[in-house]
Design a protein around this motif. Structure first.
Motif, PDB file in Angstrom:
ATOM      1  N   VAL A 121      -8.419  -0.696-101.182  1.00 50.43           N
ATOM      2  CA  VAL A 121      -8.795  -0.421 -99.812  1.00 50.43           C
ATOM      3  C   VAL A 121     -10.011  -1.262 -99.418  1.00 50.43           C
ATOM      4  N   GLY A 122     -10.593  -1.967-100.375  1.00 47.52           N
ATOM      5  CA  GLY A 122     -11.659  -2.897-100.047  1.00 47.52           C
ATOM      6  C   GLY A 122     -13.043  -2.444-100.464  1.00 47.52           C
ATOM      7  N   ALA A 123     -13.154  -1.265-101.075  1.00 48.08           N
ATOM      8  CA  ALA A 123     -14.461  -0.808-101.538  1.00 48.08           C
ATOM      9  C   ALA A 123     -14.661  -1.278-102.970  1.00 48.08           C
ATOM     10  N   ILE A 219     -14.629   4.789 -92.690  1.00 48.30           N
ATOM     11  CA  ILE A 219     -13.570   3.791 -92.888  1.00 48.30           C
ATOM     12  C   ILE A 219     -12.613   4.275 -93.963  1.00 48.30           C
ATOM     13  N   ARG A 223      -8.656   4.972 -93.442  1.00 46.89           N
ATOM     14  CA  ARG A 223      -7.617   4.273 -94.192  1.00 46.89           C
ATOM     15  C   ARG A 223      -6.686   5.233 -94.928  1.00 46.89           C
TER      16      ARG A 223
ATOM     17  N   PRO B 250     -16.790  -5.196 -93.276  1.00 44.92           N
ATOM     18  CA  PRO B 250     -15.480  -4.560 -93.481  1.00 44.92           C
ATOM     19  C   PRO B 250     -14.397  -5.069 -92.542  1.00 44.92           C
ATOM     20  N   ARG B 327     -20.926  -5.535 -97.386  1.00 43.40           N
ATOM     21  CA  ARG B 327     -19.739  -5.953 -98.129  1.00 43.40           C
ATOM     22  C   ARG B 327     -19.588  -5.144 -99.411  1.00 43.40           C
ATOM     23  N   PHE B 330     -18.747  -0.905 -98.024  1.00 43.94           N
ATOM     24  CA  PHE B 330     -17.691  -0.325 -97.192  1.00 43.94           C
ATOM     25  C   PHE B 330     -16.302  -0.777 -97.592  1.00 43.94           C
ATOM     26  N   PRO B 331     -15.327   0.121 -97.421  1.00 44.07           N
ATOM     27  CA  PRO B 331     -13.929  -0.301 -97.541  1.00 44.07           C
ATOM     28  C   PRO B 331     -13.540  -1.172 -96.335  1.00 44.07           C
ATOM     29  N   ARG B 332     -12.358  -1.709 -96.405  1.00 43.61           N
ATOM     30  CA  ARG B 332     -11.913  -2.622 -95.346  1.00 43.61           C
ATOM     31  C   ARG B 332     -11.140  -1.846 -94.276  1.00 43.61           C
ATOM     32  N   TYR B 333     -11.374  -2.199 -93.007  1.00 46.27           N
ATOM     33  CA  TYR B 333     -10.607  -1.604 -91.927  1.00 46.27           C
ATOM     34  C   TYR B 333      -9.169  -2.083 -91.970  1.00 46.27           C
ATOM     35  N   ARG B 334      -8.302  -1.284 -91.358  1.00 45.19           N
ATOM     36  CA  ARG B 334      -6.930  -1.736 -91.183  1.00 45.19           C
ATOM     37  C   ARG B 334      -6.866  -2.507 -89.872  1.00 45.19           C
TER      38      ARG B 334
END
Lengths: 417, 369
Positions: A121-123, A219, A223, B250, B327, B330-334
């Motif tokens: 998920v990017g974390a 976020i 998600r 993100p 960076r 945070f997780p990444r937004y959709r």
């Protein structure tokens, strides 16, 4: 007007988020997934067939390599199958040690889950924090079995040996020296149980840290909430088990419903979700780690107070002690027979299942009375979960497919076997 | 103009030499000489900005790896040179020596044009960035407008880079980034309109100077007079849009390494590195703009300390560290969530605050007189 067609892309097997070797053919309408079709078989190692050519004990290390994120839990199911066919009793201390290591493994697996789920998920940071704690737990593996990963620690009739009295210490190096080295070695100065006790005391605080980083993060919630909802009835129909089923609100846990080992003597709860989305499954796993930590604490207390044998004294199954083998004729014969021919398991068939970190892991064995299995069938939870991928992903976006792979917690070792 | 500046700046013993050189040029080229001097001087000035900039960009990658390393309880680069300080050099050598693999079906001309297209605008925009009240390559009147228009060209680099190699993944990345960058330019532009209104100028030097005046500045606590406080909602929107505009976490969907790997998935070697350089240059650009527009540029935060270019650098790198921090956290937004944030949250916030500030300026409570 030109006809607008959907297009399909190959997601994996070489893809940074493919969790090993998953190949998925995605049919996309823009970014929206119309059809997700998982293809399996790229990690097929014929474990079941190989086991037919090895003695019962020799096939045991293969179990570690099935779901390589929850190693000894697989061994547990296999050993229990053999024990049930042989009808032997396992010493209570050995059962406590098994539960202890099952729960260590559950924490190991769930830490890997939040790490890789976070990464999907990017974390990114979550992975490295989780690996820091995994390091301590893998040291536990190393202390009892000599290896950090594929332990081969359980045996039919108990465990290979008792918990050690000391932990390996860090040596002085460029990065760890002086006060830092002392701090690192402080928890390792006592016995194995002291070391684990230190971890158990620290772990809830660390979990709180992870929750700060993820649970209420907007976020993270955006998600995961409402992504891949599986209603409880559907989860049952799809053959879900473990956190995937509990995330849908179904309080099914083999440790409670069909207690094995000493789980009926331990006090713990089953966390369940409400809506059955990715976020609930994440919360369930986070809570399971807290419950596992509780179980670890109870096991440590019991193991401290109750020394005893850890391997069955039935020498047709478990090898005699080394000293007996050296001095005693009978011991020597047992040792020789066990090491050359192995165990003879009486004719019959048995299905034994354990609550594995990912769900129900079952081993179905048929014996014809020989020293190796006639047929071994493995029931892996991930297989059922992955086959629901198409259903869960339909209508979501590509980024959600990645989140779903994280939530399923796929490990291809057990799916392809 | 340049001649006088140099005569002031050069050490005494070089001045006769310099005068002799000018005389020689005058004799050789005649009337064309002043044009040549202007040309050479411009190139030299541009180099004086570009060379340190590229160095800073290289070390921004190092800084990122170190800072994120500390956050993630790692050590970061520490093998090449003391504290790993030569890591960017080693990386540079590595990418230069790597083969650039061109996909068979790629459109070769566009394939190589794309990295240039994304890198060039990021560099050009630095022409108008003032480092203090006189250190600026081109102090033009509409420098803010210039920055906006030039940086928006860089989306072409990403789109072409995604289109040229004929890969579905790269194409998806390009589509995402086109939508995202265009969407976030609107709130960014609206935020700038508010800044423009309160400082009454499109010139970056004037915008910074205007922040040095005000009620709090008169009391000596100058940092409360900077735009960030009275324009707080706009500042937050602008800062976030800078993250999106620079394709940074993100909002790094363009790369989204766990989903579509990115628009530059088919690039390797130096061609890939140029995309990365462009990203970091654009990110530095964003940091510089945030510090100029909202954090008072080179102005010192309190009146008993002198204004200096150091303040500008401190603020810019402060914002840069914020980029790294975000960076790592945070997780990444959709994709759809990024769009929703841009269109349904940021644009309304900007519009409302635009109206609020307009009324504020017309009211007797106006603080920007």
């Amino acid at each position: 007007m030109a006809d607008i067609q959907n297009y399909s892309i190959n997601f994996g097997p070489q893809h940074p988020a493919a969790h090993g070797v998953l190949r998925m053919v995605l049919e996309l309408d823009g970014e929206v997934v119309v059809r997700a079709d998982p293809h399996i078989g790229m990690l097929h190692r014929a474990t079941e067939k190989l086991a037919e050519t090895k003695t019962w004990i020799q096939a045991l290390p293969y179990m570690d390599r099935l779901d390589y994120m929850s190693m000894v839990c697989n061994e547990h199911a296999y050993c229990r199958a053999i024990e049930r066919m042989l009808g032997i009793e396992v010493p209570v201390r050995a059962q406590y040690i098994r539960v202890l290591f099952d729960e260590i493994t559950r924490i190991l697996n769930h830490l890997m889950f939040i790490g890789s789920h976070g990464l999907d998920v990017g974390a990114m940071t979550m992975m490295l924090y989780a690996c820091r704690e995994r390091e301590d737990l893998m040291d536990c593996y190393e202390a009892v079995s000599g290896t950090r990963w594929h332990a081969a620690y359980y045996r039919p009739g108990g465990v290979y040996r008792d918990l050690p009295d000391g932990m390996p210490q860090y040596k002085e190096s460029k990065w760890k020296n002086g006060a830092k080295l002392k701090k690192f070695n402080e928890a390792r100065s006592g016995t194995f149980l002291d070391f684990l006790q230190d971890f158990v005391a620290r772990f809830p605080k660390l979990l709180d840290d992870y929750e700060t980083l993820l649970t209420d993060n907007r976020i993270w919630k955006q998600r995961l909430v409402d992504v891949g909802i599986v209603p409880p009835e559907r989860a049952l129909q799809l053959g879900f088990s473990g956190p995937m089923l509990r995330g849908s609100g179904f309080a099914w846990d083999l440790r409670k419903k069909q207690p094995y080992a000493v789980y009926d003597r331990l006090d713990f709860d089953i966390p369940v979700g409400r809506t059955g989305d990715c976020y609930d499954r994440y919360l369930v796993r986070m809570n399971e780690m807290r419950q596992s930590n509780r179980i670890l604490q109870q096991c440590i207390d019991w193991l401290r107070a109750n020394p005893g044998p850890v391997l069955s004294d039935n020498h047709k199954v478990a090898p005699p002690r080394r000293a007996d083998m050296k001095s005693n004729m009978e011991g020597l014969i047992h040792h020789f027979k066990l090491c050359s021919e192995g165990v003879h398991v009486p004719e019959g068939q048995v299905y034994s299942a354990v609550e594995h970190p990912k769900g129900e892991f079952g081993v179905y064995v048929i014996s014809d009375g020989a020293n190796k299995p006639y047929r071994l069938k493995i029931r892996s939870s991930g297989y059922a979960h992955l086959s629901a991928m198409g259903e869960m992903a339909r209508g979501h976006m590509i980024a959600d497919v990645v989140a779903l792979m994280g939530t399923i917690d796929i490990v291809f070792g057990e799916i392809d076997r | 103009m340049m001649v006088e500046t140099l005569q002031q700046l050069l050490p005494g013993f070089l001045i006769p030499l310099f005068n002799g050189l000018m005389q020689l040029g005058q004799d050789t080229f005649g009337s064309a000489w002043p044009d040549i001097v202007t040309l050479v001087w411009t190139v030299v000035k541009a180099m004086l900005v570009l060379a340190p900039l590229l160095g800073v960009v290289a070390y921004a990658t190092y800084g990122e790896r170190k800072v994120i390393g500390w956050i993630q309880i790692r050590l970061g680069p520490n093998r090449v040179g003391p504290l790993g300080l030569f890591q960017p050099v080693a990386d540079g050598v590595k990418v230069l020596l790597k083969e650039i693999v061109i996909p068979t079906r790629a459109d070769k001309a566009v394939y190589f044009l794309a990295p240039a297209f994304s890198f060039a605008p990021a560099l050009i925009a630095w022409a108008v960035i003032p480092f203090n009240d006189f250190l600026v390559l081109a102090n033009i009147n509409a420098s803010l407008l210039f920055v906006m228009s030039v940086t928006s060209i860089s989306v072409y680099g990403i789109m072409l880079g995604g289109w040229a190699p004929d890969s579905k993944y790269a194409f998806l990345g390009a589509m995402r980034s086109a939508a995202q960058m265009i969407s976030y330019e609107i709130p960014m532009g609206l935020a700038l309109v508010v800044v423009l209104m309160v400082s009454n100028s499109l010139n970056l030097v004037d915008i910074v100077e205007a922040q040095g005046r005000g009620w709090f500045a008169g009391m000596g606590i100058k940092f409360l007079s900077w735009n960030w406080l009275p324009l707080l909602p706009v500042f937050v929107v602008y800062l976030t849009s800078v993250f999106a505009e620079a394709n940074r976490a993100p909002f790094d969907l363009t790369e989204g390494e766990s989903e579509i790997i990115g628009f530059h998935v088919e690039y390797s070697g130096m061609a890939f590195a140029v995309f990365q350089l462009a990203e970091y240059t654009a990110m530095l650009m964003g940091c510089a703009l945030v510090s100029l527009l909202f954090l008072g540029g080179w102005l010192s935060p309190v009146s008993f300390l002198p204004d200096s270019i150091l303040w500008f650098l401190v603020k810019t790198f402060g914002v840069l560290v914020l980029f790294y921090w975000v960076r790592a956290t945070f997780p990444r937004y959709r994709y759809d969530q990024v769009m929703r944030l841009g269109w349904k949250v940021f644009i309304p916030v900007c519009l409302v605050w635009l109206a609020v500030v307009a009324c504020w300026m017309l009211s007797p409570l106006n603080i920007w007189k």
